[in-house]
Scaffold this active site. Structure first.
Site, mmCIF file in Angstrom:
data_model
loop_
_atom_site.group_PDB
_atom_site.id
_atom_site.type_symbol
_atom_site.label_atom_id
_atom_site.label_comp_id
_atom_site.label_asym_id
_atom_site.label_seq_id
_atom_site.Cartn_x
_atom_site.Cartn_y
_atom_site.Cartn_z
ATOM 1 C CB SER A 15 -0.895 0.022 1.240
ATOM 2 O OG SER A 15 -1.636 -1.151 1.333
ATOM 3 N N GLY A 16 1.853 1.321 0.853
ATOM 4 C CA GLY A 16 2.666 2.530 0.990
ATOM 5 C C GLY A 16 3.526 2.767 -0.235
ATOM 6 C CB THR A 43 0.892 -7.269 4.354
ATOM 7 O OG1 THR A 43 2.245 -7.731 4.325
ATOM 8 C CG2 THR A 43 0.155 -7.946 5.500
ATOM 9 C CB CYS A 44 -3.059 -4.030 3.067
ATOM 10 S SG CYS A 44 -4.758 -3.450 3.028
ATOM 11 C CB CYS A 49 -6.609 -5.076 5.557
ATOM 12 S SG CYS A 49 -5.069 -4.420 6.171
ATOM 13 C CE LYS A 52 -9.246 -7.793 9.037
ATOM 14 N NZ LYS A 52 -8.149 -7.258 9.825
ATOM 15 N N GLY A 177 -2.692 -12.702 21.683
ATOM 16 C CA GLY A 177 -3.866 -11.962 22.156
ATOM 17 C C GLY A 177 -3.992 -10.610 21.492
ATOM 18 N NE ARG A 206 1.258 -6.514 26.191
ATOM 19 C CZ ARG A 206 2.234 -5.798 25.663
ATOM 20 N NH1 ARG A 206 2.470 -4.575 26.116
ATOM 21 N NH2 ARG A 206 2.978 -6.263 24.670
HETATM 22 P P1 NDP Z 1 0.400 -7.876 18.103
HETATM 23 O O1 NDP Z 1 1.746 -7.333 18.393
HETATM 24 O O2 NDP Z 1 -0.780 -7.003 18.107
HETATM 25 O O3 NDP Z 1 0.103 -9.102 19.073
HETATM 26 C C1 NDP Z 1 1.006 -10.143 19.259
HETATM 27 C C2 NDP Z 1 0.455 -11.032 20.347
HETATM 28 O O4 NDP Z 1 1.262 -12.180 20.486
HETATM 29 C C3 NDP Z 1 0.434 -10.341 21.703
HETATM 30 O O5 NDP Z 1 -0.737 -10.744 22.360
HETATM 31 C C4 NDP Z 1 1.681 -10.887 22.374
HETATM 32 O O6 NDP Z 1 1.565 -10.945 23.779
HETATM 33 C C5 NDP Z 1 1.710 -12.289 21.835
HETATM 34 N N1 NDP Z 1 3.051 -12.865 21.799
HETATM 35 C C6 NDP Z 1 4.184 -12.297 21.317
HETATM 36 N N2 NDP Z 1 5.223 -13.148 21.438
HETATM 37 C C7 NDP Z 1 4.738 -14.274 22.014
HETATM 38 C C8 NDP Z 1 5.318 -15.507 22.408
HETATM 39 N N3 NDP Z 1 6.603 -15.755 22.238
HETATM 40 N N4 NDP Z 1 4.515 -16.436 22.976
HETATM 41 C C9 NDP Z 1 3.201 -16.195 23.167
HETATM 42 N N5 NDP Z 1 2.599 -15.041 22.815
HETATM 43 C C10 NDP Z 1 3.361 -14.096 22.241
HETATM 44 O O7 NDP Z 1 0.598 -8.601 16.696
HETATM 45 P P2 NDP Z 1 -0.400 -9.174 15.651
HETATM 46 O O8 NDP Z 1 0.373 -10.268 15.020
HETATM 47 O O9 NDP Z 1 -1.740 -9.490 16.233
HETATM 48 O O10 NDP Z 1 -0.586 -7.956 14.663
HETATM 49 C C11 NDP Z 1 0.547 -7.271 14.140
HETATM 50 C C12 NDP Z 1 0.189 -5.869 13.763
HETATM 51 O O11 NDP Z 1 -0.590 -5.892 12.584
HETATM 52 C C13 NDP Z 1 -0.649 -5.117 14.769
HETATM 53 O O12 NDP Z 1 0.118 -4.515 15.758
HETATM 54 C C14 NDP Z 1 -1.363 -4.118 13.926
HETATM 55 O O13 NDP Z 1 -0.580 -2.982 13.823
HETATM 56 C C15 NDP Z 1 -1.482 -4.805 12.588
HETATM 57 N N6 NDP Z 1 -2.864 -5.301 12.382
HETATM 58 C C16 NDP Z 1 -3.905 -4.436 12.383
HETATM 59 C C17 NDP Z 1 -5.190 -4.870 12.200
HETATM 60 C C18 NDP Z 1 -6.320 -3.905 12.218
HETATM 61 O O14 NDP Z 1 -6.088 -2.719 12.112
HETATM 62 N N7 NDP Z 1 -7.560 -4.354 12.388
HETATM 63 C C19 NDP Z 1 -5.486 -6.283 11.993
HETATM 64 C C20 NDP Z 1 -4.334 -7.126 12.044
HETATM 65 C C21 NDP Z 1 -3.077 -6.633 12.234
HETATM 66 P P3 NDP Z 1 1.861 -9.655 24.719
HETATM 67 O O15 NDP Z 1 0.625 -8.815 24.687
HETATM 68 O O16 NDP Z 1 2.081 -10.268 26.056
HETATM 69 O O17 NDP Z 1 3.065 -8.992 24.169
#
Ligand code: NDP
Length: 486
Positions: A15-16, A43-44, A49, A52, A177, A206
Site C-alpha cells: 500500500s505505501g 500484505t494488506c 486486511c 481478512k 492476544g 493489551r
Molecule cells: P500484536 O503485536 O498485536 O500481538 C502479538 C500477540 O502475540 C500479543 O498478544 C503478544 O503478547 C503475543 N506474543 C508475542 N510473542 C509471544 C510468544 N513468544 N509467545 C506467546 N505469545 C506471544 O501482533 P499481531 O500479530 O496481532 O498484529 C501485528 C500488527 O498488525 C498489529 O500490531 C497491527 O498494527 C497490525 N494489524 C492491524 C489490524 C487492524 O487494524 N484491524 C489487523 C491485524 C493486524 P503480549 O501482549 O504479552 O506482548
C-alpha cells in the site's frame, strides 16, 4: 549533477510503496520505478486486511439465521463451503492485484518483478541480475509474521498461510492476544471451527481500553471461543496416530526419536501442518488440527544491504527514520511497517504521501501519528481512537462517560450480546481524549467520531450534537453524567 536512471526507485509494492510511486510519478512527473518480489498490493491486499475482512463477512453469516428466526423468518442453519469461498477470494485478489499493477502502469511507473537490495546510496541491484540507479530510494518492504522461538514452532501456521488452507480444520489453537489472534478466533469460530485461544497475559488486546477489551473477551467466550488467558504453549509436537503408536503421545514419539528423525517428523509436518499435540502451561495436553501463531510481526529489513551503508536498524529490525521518514542516508527513505511506527495500512499510505511532499514537492511534511482511529474486526468489532481510560488517568484527571447495553436489533431476537460506548474526557479542558466503541460496525462509527476528536471536540460539542434515533451510536451524544472521575 549525477545522471540517474530514475528520480525515485521504490522497493516494495504494498500500500505505501505503490501510493508513493504513483503520486510521485503522476503529480510531479518524476521518473519512477518500483520492484516487488511477490504479489502487488502487499500484505494488506494479498494476505492481510482485505482477505481478512472478506473472511469476517463470510463468518458473520453464521450468526444470521438465529437472528432472522427471532424476527419471524423460517430459516435453517446453513453450511459453509471453504473451497467455494476460497475460489471467490482468489478471483477477487487477482482482480485487486491487477488494479494495483495497472495503477502503476497508468502513472508511468516502471515495474520489476524481482527482489531488490541496495548496492550503494543510489544503486539498486535486483534478483534478476539487473541494476538501476536513482536519485532517491524508498524502502517500503513491510513486515512478516513471526513464530515464537521454540522447538517445533514450524508445526504451526502464521496468518500468511490461512488463505492457502486446502480445508478448514475441525479444531484450531490460536496463540496470541493481539489484533490478528482475536480477529481470527472470531472468524474461525463463525465458520464453525472449534477455537481455543491461548494468551500469555491476563487480558487480550493489551494496550487497548480495559473495559472495551474486557467486553470483547466476554463476547468471544459467549460465542463459544475457549479463550484461556495466562496460558502459553510449553511444548508442541506432531500428533498423527502412526507416529504416536497406540498409547504414546507425540511428545513421547518426538522424545524417543533421534535428532534426525525428529527433524524429519517436523519437516514432514511443515508441509502437512497438523494435527499438533500441544502441552500448555496449565491444563492437560491436547491435540489440535491446526495451530496458528499470531504472535506479532517483524519488519522486512534483512538482506537489503542497509547495514553496510550505515543505515540504522532498531532492536526489532525496524529501519530507523526521522519524522520525514528519512534514514541516516540522505538519499534513502523508508515508510510503512518496515519502520515499525504505527503498523496500519492507512498510516503507510499517509507516510508515502508525506514522503512525496518532502522529497519531490519541496514541502517537508512530517507524518502526524497522533489520534489515529482504528478498528479491530472481532465480533463485535472494536473502534477506538485516542487514550484508553488507563493511559489518560496517568496523565491527568479525567471523567469517564460510559454506557453498555443490549442493542435493539439483537435484543429483539432474544440475544444477550451487549455493546459499549465510552468517552474519556479531560476534566480540565473538557476535550474528549479517547473514544472506545464495542459494537457491530464500530469500525464505521469510529471513522466519523474520529473526525470530531481529531478536531479537538469537547464533551460539550458532543452534547450539542442531536442524536440520530434510533441507533446504537446515538448514545455517544446522550451520556449526560460521568460514570466516574479518575
Ligand atoms: P500484536 O503485536 O498485536 O500481538 C502479538 C500477540 O502475540 C500479543 O498478544 C503478544 O503478547 C503475543 N506474543 C508475542 N510473542 C509471544 C510468544 N513468544 N509467545 C506467546 N505469545 C506471544 O501482533 P499481531 O500479530 O496481532 O498484529 C501485528 C500488527 O498488525 C498489529 O500490531 C497491527 O498494527 C497490525 N494489524 C492491524 C489490524 C487492524 O487494524 N484491524 C489487523 C491485524 C493486524 P503480549 O501482549 O504479552 O506482548
Amino acid at each position: 549533477m549525477a545522471d540517474y536512471d530514475y528520480d525515485l526507485f521504490v522497493i516494495g509494492g504494498g500500500s505505501g510503496g505503490v501510493r508513493a510511486a504513483r503520486v510521485a510519478a503522476s503529480d510531479t512527473g518524476a521518473r519512477v520505478a518500483l520492484a516487488e518480489e511477490d504479489r502487488y498490493g502487499g500484505t494488506c491486499v494479498i494476505r492481510g486486511c482485505v482477505p481478512k475482512k472478506l473472511m469476517v463477512f463470510a463468518s458473520e453469516f453464521s450468526h444470521m439465521p438465529e437472528m432472522a428466526r427471532g424476527y419471524g423468518w423460517q430459516i435453517n442453519d446453513g453450511t459453509f463451503d471453504w473451497p467455494t469461498f476460497r475460489g471467490h477470494l482468489n478471483t477477487e485478489l487477482d482482480r485487486l492485484e491487477g488494479i494495483y499493477r495497472s495503477l502503476l502502469k497508468n502513472s508511468g511507473v516502471d515495474t520489476f518483478d524481482a527482489r531488490a537490495r541496495l548496492r550503494d546510496a543510489h544503486t539498486v541491484e535486483m534478483s534478476n541480475g539487473e541494476t538501476r540507479t536513482a536519485k532517491t530510494i524508498l524502502i517500503a518492504t513491510g513486515g512478516h509474521p513471526v513464530r515464537p522461538d521454540m522447538p517445533n514452532a514450524g508445526l504451526g501456521i502464521v496468518s500468511d498461510d490461512i488463505f492457502h488452507l486446502q480445508t478448514l480444520p475441525k479444531s484450531i489453537l490460536i496463540v496470541g492476544g493481539g489484533y490478528i489472534a482475536c480477529e481470527f478466533a472470531c472468524i474461525f469460530n463463525g465458520l464453525g471451527v472449534e477455537v481455543t485461544q491461548y494468551y500469555r497475559g491476563a487480558q487480550i488486546l493489551r494496550g487497548f481500553d480495559d473495559e472495551a477489551r474486557g467486553l470483547i473477551a466476554e463476547s468471544m467466550r459467549e460465542q463459544g471461543i475457549d479463550l484461556k488467558t495466562g496460558t502459553n504453549i510449553v511444548e508442541m509436537a506432531p500428533a498423527s496416530a502412526e507416529r504416536l503408536g497406540a498409547t504414546g503421545t507425540a511428545s513421547d514419539a518426538a522424545m524417543g526419536a533421534t535428532a534426525e528423525q525428529s527433524a524429519a517428523l517436523v519437516q514432514e509436518d511443515e508441509d502437512a501442518k497438523g494435527p499438533v499435540w500441544v502441552k500448555p502451561t496449565s491444563g492437560e495436553p491436547r491435540e489440535f488440527d491446526l495451530v496458528l501463531f499470531a504472535t506479532g510481526r517483524d519488519p522486512n529489513s534483512r538482506d537489503l544491504g542497509l547495514e553496510d551503508l550505515g543505515i540504522e536498524i532498531g532492536r526489532r529490525g525496524e529501519i530507523v527514520v526521522d519524522e520525514y521518514s528519512k534514514t541516516a542516508l540522505d538519499s534513502v527513505y523508508a515508510i510503512g511497517d518496515v519502520t515499525n511506527r504505527v503498523n496500519l495500512t492507512p498510516v503507510a499510505i499517509r507516510e508515502g504521501m508525506a514522503f512525496v511532499e518532502t522529497a519531490f514537492k519541496d514541502n517537508p511534511t512530517a507524518v502526524d501519528h497522533e489520534l489515529i482511529p482504528s478498528a479491530i474486526f472481532t465480533q463485535p468489532e472494536m473502534g477506538t481512537i485516542g487514550l484508553s481510560e488507563e493511559a489518560a488517568r496517568e496523565k491527568e484527571e479525567v471523567e469517564i462517560y460510559c454506557t453498555s447495553f443490549r442493542p435493539m436489533k439483537s435484543a429483539f431476537a432474544g440475544q444477550s450480546s451487549r455493546v459499549l460506548m465510552k468517552l474519556v474526557v479531560s476534566k480540565a479542558t473538557r476535550v474528549v481524549l479517547g473514544c472506545h466503541i464495542v459494537a457491530p460496525d464500530a469500525g464505521e462509527m469510529i471513522q466519523l467520531a474520529g473526525i470530531a476528536i481529531k478536531m479537538g471536540a469537547t464533551k460539550e460539542d458532543f452534547d450539542r450534537t442531536v442524536a440520530v434515533h434510533p441507533t446504537m451510536s446515538e448514545e455517544i451524544v446522550t451520556m449526560k453524567t460521568p460514570m466516574r472521575t479518575a
